[in-house]
Motif scaffolding. Structure first.
Motif, PDB file in Angstrom:
ATOM      1  N   ARG A   7       0.895  -1.172   0.000  1.00  0.00           N
ATOM      2  CA  ARG A   7       0.000   0.000   0.000  1.00  0.00           C
ATOM      3  C   ARG A   7       0.917   1.201   0.000  1.00  0.00           C
ATOM      4  O   ARG A   7       1.892   1.246   0.748  1.00  0.00           O
ATOM      5  N   LYS A   9       0.944   5.604  -0.488  1.00  0.00           N
ATOM      6  CA  LYS A   9       0.250   6.886  -0.659  1.00  0.00           C
ATOM      7  C   LYS A   9       0.908   7.660  -1.793  1.00  0.00           C
ATOM      8  O   LYS A   9       2.136   7.726  -1.871  1.00  0.00           O
ATOM      9  N   ALA A  14      -7.475   9.354  -6.834  1.00  0.00           N
ATOM     10  CA  ALA A  14      -7.774   7.938  -7.036  1.00  0.00           C
ATOM     11  C   ALA A  14      -8.227   7.676  -8.475  1.00  0.00           C
ATOM     12  O   ALA A  14      -7.803   6.700  -9.094  1.00  0.00           O
ATOM     13  N   GLU A  77     -15.859   1.460  -7.983  1.00  0.00           N
ATOM     14  CA  GLU A  77     -15.262   0.966  -6.735  1.00  0.00           C
ATOM     15  C   GLU A  77     -13.760   1.221  -6.674  1.00  0.00           C
ATOM     16  O   GLU A  77     -13.102   0.797  -5.725  1.00  0.00           O
ATOM     17  N   ASN A  78     -13.225   1.895  -7.692  1.00  0.00           N
ATOM     18  CA  ASN A  78     -11.778   2.133  -7.769  1.00  0.00           C
ATOM     19  C   ASN A  78     -10.994   0.836  -7.587  1.00  0.00           C
ATOM     20  O   ASN A  78     -10.026   0.766  -6.831  1.00  0.00           O
ATOM     21  N   ARG A  79     -11.418  -0.213  -8.314  1.00  0.00           N
ATOM     22  CA  ARG A  79     -10.754  -1.510  -8.225  1.00  0.00           C
ATOM     23  C   ARG A  79     -10.482  -2.074  -9.611  1.00  0.00           C
ATOM     24  O   ARG A  79     -11.268  -1.876 -10.533  1.00  0.00           O
ATOM     25  N   THR A  97      -6.301  -1.535  -5.797  1.00  0.00           N
ATOM     26  CA  THR A  97      -7.329  -0.694  -5.183  1.00  0.00           C
ATOM     27  C   THR A  97      -6.793   0.734  -5.105  1.00  0.00           C
ATOM     28  O   THR A  97      -5.575   0.943  -4.986  1.00  0.00           O
ATOM     29  N   THR A  99      -7.772   4.081  -2.975  1.00  0.00           N
ATOM     30  CA  THR A  99      -8.594   4.644  -1.907  1.00  0.00           C
ATOM     31  C   THR A  99      -8.316   6.141  -1.792  1.00  0.00           C
ATOM     32  O   THR A  99      -7.191   6.547  -1.471  1.00  0.00           O
ATOM     33  N   CYS A 106      -4.270   9.659  -2.903  1.00  0.00           N
ATOM     34  CA  CYS A 106      -4.931   8.386  -2.630  1.00  0.00           C
ATOM     35  C   CYS A 106      -3.908   7.374  -2.142  1.00  0.00           C
ATOM     36  O   CYS A 106      -2.695   7.613  -2.198  1.00  0.00           O
ATOM     37  N   GLU A 107      -4.428   6.248  -1.674  1.00  0.00           N
ATOM     38  CA  GLU A 107      -3.583   5.124  -1.322  1.00  0.00           C
ATOM     39  C   GLU A 107      -3.793   4.062  -2.394  1.00  0.00           C
ATOM     40  O   GLU A 107      -4.920   3.670  -2.686  1.00  0.00           O
TER      41      GLU A 107
END
Length: 150
Positions: A7, A9, A14, A77-79, A97, A99, A106-107
Motif C-alpha cells: 500500500r 500513498k 484515485a 469501486e476504484n478496483r 485498489t 482509496t 490516494c492510497e
C-alpha cells in the motif's frame, strides 16, 4: 505460493491512478519486465465496469514468456481485478485498489500471488519477479508524475 502486497500513498487522485493502471496498452513504456501488451478484446458492462482480455509478454535476459489475463475494470469501486487465463503460471491473482485520501491524493493497494507451472522456471525467475514487484509501485507513481504532473 509467492505473494506480494503493498500500500502506497501518492499525490494523485484515485480516479487518475485508476485510469493510469487501466491503460494497460501503455505498460511497455514503463512497467518493469513488460516487453509488449496486446488487448485482444474489450467489453463494456451496463454497470459501468469493463472487461478486457490481454496478452502480456514479459522478458528478462534470455527469458521471454507471454501470458493471457482477464482484466476487470470497476471504476465505481476504484478496483481492478486481474485473473490469469493462460501462460507459464499454474495460477496468478492480481488486485489493485485506489482509496481516496483527499481530492488530490490516494492510497494505491497492489496485491499479487502467483505460482509458475514449472519448478525450474519458478526457481529461475522467482527472485527476478520479486524484485520487479517491489519496483511496480514506484514505476506507476513515476508514470503518474509524468502524465499528471507533480
Amino acid at each position: 505460493m509467492p505473494k506480494f502486497e503493498t500500500r502506497h500513498k501518492v499525490r494523485h487522485a484515485a480516479a487518475d491512478m485508476f485510469a493510469l493502471v487501466a491503460d494497460v496498452e501503455a505498460y511497455p513504456k514503463f512497467v518493469p519486465l513488460c516487453e509488449a501488451l496486446k488487448v485482444r478484446g474489450r467489453q463494456s458492462r451496463p454497470d459501468g465496469s469493463s472487461v478486457l482480455i490481454a496478452d502480456m509478454t514479459v522478458s528478462y535476459k534470455v527469458f521471454r514468456e507471454t501470458f493471457t489475463s482477464r482484466v476487470t475494470l470497476i471504476p465505481a469501486e476504484n478496483r481492478i481485478l486481474v485473473e490469469y487465463l493462460d501462460g507459464p503460471f499454474r495460477q496468478m491473482e492480481n488486485r489493485w485498489t485506489f482509496t481516496p485520501l483527499t481530492e488530490k491524493s490516494c492510497e494505491v493497494g497492489f496485491f499479487i500471488a502467483y505460482e509458475f507451472k514449472s519448478r525450474t522456471l519458478g526457481a529461475l525467475m522467482g527472485a527476478v519477479f520479486e524484485r520487479a514487484f517491489h519496483k511496480f509501485a514506484g514505476a506507476f507513481e513515476s508514470r503518474a508524475d509524468e502524465v499528471y504532473g507533480v
